[in-house]
Scaffold this motif. Sequence first.
Motif, short mmCIF file in Angstrom:
data_model
loop_
_atom_site.label_atom_id
_atom_site.label_comp_id
_atom_site.label_asym_id
_atom_site.label_seq_id
_atom_site.Cartn_x
_atom_site.Cartn_y
_atom_site.Cartn_z
N UNK A 119 9.94 -30.61 21.97
CA UNK A 119 9.42 -30.81 23.08
C UNK A 119 7.96 -31.01 22.51
N UNK A 120 7.61 -31.37 21.28
CA UNK A 120 6.49 -31.33 20.77
C UNK A 120 6.36 -32.35 19.54
N UNK A 121 8.10 -33.28 20.58
CA UNK A 121 7.71 -34.21 19.20
C UNK A 121 7.30 -35.49 19.46
N UNK A 122 6.65 -35.76 20.70
CA UNK A 122 5.06 -36.69 20.57
C UNK A 122 3.79 -36.03 19.31
N UNK A 123 4.13 -35.05 19.31
CA UNK A 123 2.42 -34.60 19.51
C UNK A 123 2.88 -35.02 17.71
N UNK A 124 3.75 -34.86 16.92
CA UNK A 124 4.08 -35.40 15.66
C UNK A 124 4.34 -36.19 15.70
N UNK A 125 4.88 -36.74 16.41
CA UNK A 125 5.05 -38.60 16.03
C UNK A 125 3.36 -38.81 15.80
N UNK A 126 2.63 -38.25 16.75
CA UNK A 126 1.14 -38.74 17.28
C UNK A 126 0.64 -38.71 15.88
N UNK A 127 1.45 -37.33 15.02
CA UNK A 127 0.03 -37.44 13.76
C UNK A 127 1.07 -37.25 12.96
N UNK A 128 1.90 -38.42 12.58
CA UNK A 128 2.43 -38.80 11.45
C UNK A 128 4.13 -38.49 10.57
#
Length: 151
Positions: free
Chosen positions: A54-63
């Motif tokens: 569910x937090x994948x977008x946040x991790x993606x934004x942080x490379x």
Amino acid sequence: MTLTGQPAPDFTLPASTGQDITLSSYRGHKNVVLVFYPLDFSPVCSMQLPEYSGRQDDFTDADTVVLGINRDSAYTHKAWAAEYGIELPLLADLNLDVARRYGVALDERGISGRAVFLIDREGKVRYQHVETTPGEYTVRPDDVLEKVKAL
């Protein structure tokens, strides 16, 4: 066993996505969070991995890429991911070889312990947390995101 500050042990494992994933393929351009967990379809794991997903977008934004790892097969991972809406690659460490290299194999129980490792773009372990027992889940995705942003 502490790996913090050490090069992360490399591996290639089959994934729920249908391909093999090699840790070192991310070196130079992505941070990686390895989430070791005991078993698919178990109560705590069925909360933990969907939270990370569910937090994948946040991790993606942080490379940063998040990879789940346990001893279940890629086929079991795929079924579990479909049922629980998990969009992270789940890696099949069938013989616990990778879990042993990271010091989290519970050989007497045939599972890995619950643990999180943060590996930076250069391939070094920058953070690790191993739960005292497999039933504990104290380090949440928000905690790991804070560690990623501090790199």
